[in-house]
Design an enzyme around this catalytic site. Structure first.
Site, short mmCIF file in Angstrom:
data_model
loop_
_atom_site.label_atom_id
_atom_site.label_comp_id
_atom_site.label_asym_id
_atom_site.label_seq_id
_atom_site.Cartn_x
_atom_site.Cartn_y
_atom_site.Cartn_z
N ALA A 117 0.87 -1.18 0.00
CA ALA A 117 0.00 0.00 0.00
C ALA A 117 0.90 1.22 0.00
O ALA A 117 1.17 1.82 1.05
CB ALA A 117 -0.92 -0.02 1.21
N VAL A 118 1.40 1.55 -1.18
CA VAL A 118 2.37 2.63 -1.31
C VAL A 118 1.67 3.86 -1.90
O VAL A 118 0.87 3.74 -2.83
CB VAL A 118 3.55 2.20 -2.21
CG1 VAL A 118 4.55 3.34 -2.41
CG2 VAL A 118 4.26 0.99 -1.59
N LYS A 120 -0.90 6.73 -2.52
CA LYS A 120 -2.35 6.87 -2.31
C LYS A 120 -3.07 5.53 -2.22
O LYS A 120 -4.24 5.48 -1.82
CB LYS A 120 -2.95 7.72 -3.44
CG LYS A 120 -2.46 9.16 -3.34
CD LYS A 120 -3.20 10.08 -4.28
CE LYS A 120 -2.67 11.52 -4.13
NZ LYS A 120 -2.75 12.26 -5.39
N ASP A 206 -2.93 -7.99 -4.28
CA ASP A 206 -3.10 -6.56 -4.57
C ASP A 206 -3.97 -5.92 -3.51
O ASP A 206 -4.95 -6.54 -3.05
CB ASP A 206 -3.81 -6.39 -5.93
CG ASP A 206 -2.83 -6.15 -7.07
OD1 ASP A 206 -1.64 -6.43 -6.90
OD2 ASP A 206 -3.28 -5.66 -8.13
N ASP A 208 -5.77 -3.14 -3.97
CA ASP A 208 -6.94 -2.45 -4.53
C ASP A 208 -8.07 -3.43 -4.78
O ASP A 208 -8.70 -3.44 -5.84
CB ASP A 208 -6.55 -1.73 -5.84
CG ASP A 208 -6.08 -2.69 -6.91
OD1 ASP A 208 -5.59 -3.78 -6.56
OD2 ASP A 208 -6.21 -2.36 -8.11
N GLU A 298 3.87 -9.02 -13.58
CA GLU A 298 2.85 -9.95 -14.07
C GLU A 298 3.39 -10.74 -15.26
O GLU A 298 3.13 -11.94 -15.40
CB GLU A 298 1.58 -9.20 -14.44
CG GLU A 298 0.45 -10.12 -14.87
CD GLU A 298 -0.88 -9.39 -14.99
OE1 GLU A 298 -1.63 -9.37 -13.99
OE2 GLU A 298 -1.15 -8.82 -16.07
C1 5GW Z 1 0.50 1.08 -9.74
C2 5GW Z 1 0.51 1.50 -11.08
C3 5GW Z 1 0.88 2.79 -11.43
C4 5GW Z 1 1.23 3.66 -10.44
C5 5GW Z 1 1.21 3.23 -9.10
C6 5GW Z 1 0.88 1.95 -8.73
C7 5GW Z 1 0.88 1.49 -7.33
C8 5GW Z 1 0.68 0.13 -6.99
C9 5GW Z 1 1.11 2.39 -6.24
O1 5GW Z 1 1.31 3.61 -6.39
N1 5GW Z 1 1.08 1.92 -4.94
C10 5GW Z 1 0.90 0.59 -4.68
O2 5GW Z 1 0.87 0.23 -3.48
N2 5GW Z 1 0.70 -0.31 -5.69
C11 5GW Z 1 0.55 -1.74 -5.34
O3 5GW Z 1 0.72 -2.55 -6.48
C12 5GW Z 1 -0.83 -2.05 -4.81
O4 5GW Z 1 -0.75 -3.12 -3.91
C13 5GW Z 1 -1.55 -2.47 -6.06
O5 5GW Z 1 -2.69 -3.23 -5.78
C14 5GW Z 1 -0.47 -3.26 -6.77
C15 5GW Z 1 -0.64 -3.42 -8.30
O6 5GW Z 1 -0.97 -2.19 -8.90
P1 5GW Z 1 -2.44 -1.97 -9.50
O7 5GW Z 1 -3.42 -2.58 -8.57
O8 5GW Z 1 -2.65 -0.53 -9.80
O9 5GW Z 1 -2.39 -2.79 -10.85
P2 5GW Z 1 -3.67 -3.38 -11.62
O10 5GW Z 1 -3.08 -4.13 -12.77
O11 5GW Z 1 -4.43 -4.26 -10.67
O12 5GW Z 1 -4.51 -2.19 -12.03
MN MN Z 2 -4.77 -4.29 -8.66
#
Ligand code: 5GW
Ligand code: MN
Length: 349
Positions: A117-118, A120, A206, A208, A298
């Site tokens: 959880a980095v 926002k 993840d 989110d 991935e």
């Molecule tokens: C991810 C993509 C672009 C910019 C920032 C991030 C990001 C991901 C972040 O700023 N902070 C962060 O904690 N993450 C971690 O990586 C979260 O646990 C997130 O669930 C995981 C994967 O990124 P996601 O969820 O944005 O990727 P998708 O493919 O599920 O949309």
């Molecule tokens: Mn995700």
């Protein structure tokens, strides 16, 4: 005088009766009525020689054998439940959750989960943790490791006994690629430095996303991958694998089994350690040559799972997407990515 003598006799009599009753319960015939299996099987454990507590424990153990008869000719026919290398594909209706729980209950397992959880993305953590309490390995020892650059903003979530959370600080970064690149490294270090010898299993998830249904012992295995919800009806040539042969994440057009999620994977500590080490070194070697795989870790994960087949595959029930309508083969959604506003949450979107 006479009356107190009578009372004394009554007390002695009652005490003797009580003692005899206890001895009968202790050494008397076993409580067969409670056991539904045949006498023949029951005698295998020679109940007559067991002490009371052991006998109760046996009765308790046998309870997990009271479940509906399984069939090898009737079952789900709308989905495939075994890969060509004979790994189970876990779908609702293919397993008995209580039976599985009782089997693993006897092994005193514990499950670690990592979540990043980095920046926002800290806003997703509360929902993730609250729903994990409700659905993720309920009744088992669970240790959640939160990697964050905002430890002060980690929400207080009440956890059941046997469940705990550890916050591990990581540096902030404006470039997601940097955080992403370090995910496998941090998972590797966590296993090497803190987890080895503690429990057995780990899942990397993840943040989110939210749990909506049971995610439990049916998901345990050596190397566990989750089918991505977006591509499982597609021919493999359409999968978004890394297609440049220069990359160490390369998968050719005519290769690949399934497209797996980067947002959920796991297995035994040993297997996930190997995966994390391999993906990290491939990722770093690519980076040195100025190449970043199409979908970062991935892509590397998908390459790894192609070479090292997962021993258990979780259906898309285990990582759906909230924006997708539910297909008919999806009888339950267990874990699902929430709809996010990219411009709002990503540092360099
Ligand atoms: C991810 C993509 C672009 C910019 C920032 C991030 C990001 C991901 C972040 O700023 N902070 C962060 O904690 N993450 C971690 O990586 C979260 O646990 C997130 O669930 C995981 C994967 O990124 P996601 O969820 O944005 O990727 P998708 O493919 O599920 O949309
Ligand atoms: Mn995700």
């Amino acid at each position: 005088m006479q009356a107190s003598k009578g009372r004394c006799v009554t007390v002695i009599l009652l005490t003797t009766l009580l003692l005899m009753g206890m001895l009968y319960v202790y050494f008397g015939p076993p409580l067969r009525k409670e056991v539904v299996i045949s006498n023949h099987e029951f005698h295998l454990v020679s109940p007559d020689h067991q002490r009371w507590d052991e006998r109760i424990k046996k009765l308790w153990d046998y309870n997990h054998l009271r479940y509906p008869q399984p069939s090898i000719v009737k079952g789900r026919t709308d989905v495939v439940t075994l890969t060509p290398w004979l790994a189970p594909v876990v779908w609702e209706g293919t397993f008995n959750p209580d039976l599985l729980d009782s089997i693993y209950q006897q092994q005193d397992i514990s499950v670690a989960a990592t979540v990043f959880a980095v920046g926002k993305y800290i806003m997703f953590l509360k929902n993730f943790l609250e729903t994990a309490e409700e659905y993720f390995f309920v009744g088992f020892k669970v240790h959640i490791y939160v990697f964050t650059d905002r430890p002060d903003e980690v929400p207080q979530v009440k956890m059941a006994p046997g469940r705990q959370l550890t916050v591990l600080p990581v540096p902030s970064s404006n470039r997601w690629q940097e955080i992403s690149a370090r995910r496998m490294e941090l998972i590797q270090k966590l296993i090497e430095e803190r987890l080895q010898g503690h429990g057995k299993y780990i899942f990397c998830l993840d943040v989110d996303s939210k749990f909506h249904g049971r995610w439990g012992t049916e998901s345990l295995g050596g190397l566990v991958a989750v089918i991505h919800p977006g591509y499982y009806w597609d021919p493999r040539s359409n999968f978004p694998y890394e297609r440049r042969p220069q990359s160490r994440a390369y998968v050719a057009e005519e290769e690949g089994d399934f497209y797996y999620c980067g947002g959920a994977f796991g297995g035994s500590l040993e297997e996930v350690l190997l995966l994390a080490k391999t993906c990290r070194s491939n990722f770093e070697a690519d980076a040195k040559e100025g190449i970043e795989a199409a979908w970062q870790e991935e892509s590397h994960l998908n390459r790894y799972m192609w070479i090292n087949k997962p021993s258990k595959v979780l259906s898309p029930e285990y990582l759906w997407q909230d924006f997708k309508s539910r297909n008919s083969e999806i009888h339950i959604i267990r874990f699902s990515g929430v709809v996010k506003n990219y411009a709002e949450i990503r540092p360099n979107a």
